[in-house]
Design an enzyme around this catalytic site. Structure first.
Site, PDB file in Angstrom:
ATOM      1  N   SER A   1       4.435  -5.727   0.795  1.00 23.02           N
ATOM      2  CA  SER A   1       3.560  -4.627   0.418  1.00 23.02           C
ATOM      3  C   SER A   1       4.375  -3.341   0.274  1.00 23.02           C
ATOM      4  O   SER A   1       5.291  -3.287  -0.538  1.00 23.02           O
ATOM      5  CB  SER A   1       2.421  -4.494   1.439  1.00 23.02           C
ATOM      6  OG  SER A   1       1.344  -3.762   0.915  1.00 23.02           O
TER       7      SER A   1
ATOM      8  N   ASP B   1      -1.505  -9.395  -1.543  1.00 19.14           N
ATOM      9  CA  ASP B   1      -0.691  -8.756  -0.509  1.00 19.14           C
ATOM     10  C   ASP B   1      -0.250  -9.752   0.572  1.00 19.14           C
ATOM     11  O   ASP B   1      -1.075 -10.355   1.250  1.00 19.14           O
ATOM     12  CB  ASP B   1      -1.534  -7.648   0.137  1.00 19.14           C
ATOM     13  CG  ASP B   1      -0.725  -6.686   0.972  1.00 19.14           C
ATOM     14  OD1 ASP B   1       0.320  -7.090   1.511  1.00 19.14           O
ATOM     15  OD2 ASP B   1      -1.150  -5.523   1.078  1.00 19.14           O
TER      16      ASP B   1
END
Length: 312
Positions: A49, A203
């Site tokens: 991320s 993610d």
């Protein structure tokens, strides 16, 4: 590549949104100074991320000093970093689109005892625009579509199964750097899944804050973990900060297991996480762009002591 006489080190850069990225830059700079070491020489850079943003920047040859100069808004800051950090996706997500649950992802999270991964399988389809992440990757990438560092791994999760994939690692599906950053940053319910090689990815932080365990098979001497979204032992909170702690607690437990695995194999883990003063500066929303200056200031004040304790 590692410098002669330096331990074989891997670096794990965890998720953390806008403020986690800023805090991580300070933490990395502090470690470099204390260890007299350039993080870009690490044997492996693993990013998830916001950590994928950082890993990509470092893997491309940008330094932590250049990242901090861009965060501070200094005149003459490195242009690619400055242009990227001038864009922000907003402090709250756009209204998501309705979507059916992903049963396999939910089941995988339940099997692992990971409530965050299970909830990610129930999240609606995000409508956020990840163009700024793709553009960042395209600007950093070399002629082969990736960065120059030979082992820059960006972690995302298969949207259907929850399985992690470290793009850039041996055997991983081929992706451009921009695709991999967008996939790794694809917060469930905020951004839509990113299609890569016939699968869709979200993610990686929905499964693990940093995926430190992916380095277990390499037999490294040391692994540096920079984890904005975890705090060993936990921290109390009041008001809206309690919601942030509800997210932080399971992420910390996952990292605890990963650190234990590495240590059982004889790898020293240098674990750097924010403390109470830094979290107070960040507030409950790690996407709150207005808090970047306060986060940088709090990190600069607290990180040296944190590093000293971690190295002790």
């Amino acid at each position: 590549m590692p410098e002669p006489g330096t331990p074989r080190r891997g670096v794990v850069l965890g998720c953390g949104g806008t403020l986690g990225f800023a805090w991580s830059a300070v933490a990395l700079a502090g470690l470099e100074q204390t260890l007299d070491w350039d993080v870009r020489t690490a044997e492996v850079l693993v990013g998830t991320s916001a950590g994928a943003e950082m890993a990509a920047a470092l893997g491309s040859g940008r330094s932590t000093a250049q990242v901090l100069a861009a965060l501070d808004g200094e005149p003459g800051a490195e242009p690619v970093l400055a242009a990227h950090l001038a864009i922000h996706p907003g402090m709250v997500p756009p209204v998501p689109a309705p979507a059916l649950p992903r049963p396999r992802a939910v089941a995988a999270g339940v099997r692992r005892g990971d409530p965050l991964a299970a909830l990610a399988g129930l999240a609606p389809r995000g409508r956020g625009d990840a163009t700024w992440l793709r553009d960042f990757g395209d600007a950093l990438a070399g002629p082969d579509g990736w960065v120059a560092h030979p082992a820059t791994w960006l972690v995302a999760a298969d949207a259907g199964t929850g399985e992690r994939v470290a793009f850039g690692s041996p055997g991983a599906p081929t992706a451009t750097l921009g695709e991999a950053i967008a996939a790794s940053w694809g917060i469930p319910g905020w951004f839509p899944p990113v299609p890569i090689a016939g699968r869709r990815y979200l993610d990686g932080g929905a499964v693990s804050t940093g995926s430190a365990d992916l380095l277990a098979r390499l037999g490294l001497d040391e692994v540096v973990v920079i984890a904005p979204m975890t705090t060993a032992g936990g921290l109390p909170a009041r008001g809206l900060a309690r919601a942030e702690r509800l997210l932080r607690s399971p992420m910390t437990k996952v990292l605890d297991r990963e650190v234990a695995l590495l240590e059982q194999q004889g790898t020293r883990v240098i674990r750097i996480e924010p403390g109470a003063t830094e979290l107070a500066a960040m507030g409950p929303n790690f996407m709150d762009l207005r808090r970047v200056p306060a986060t940088l200031a709090a990190a600069r004040a607290a990180v040296p002591v944190t590093i000293e304790r971690a190295l002790a």
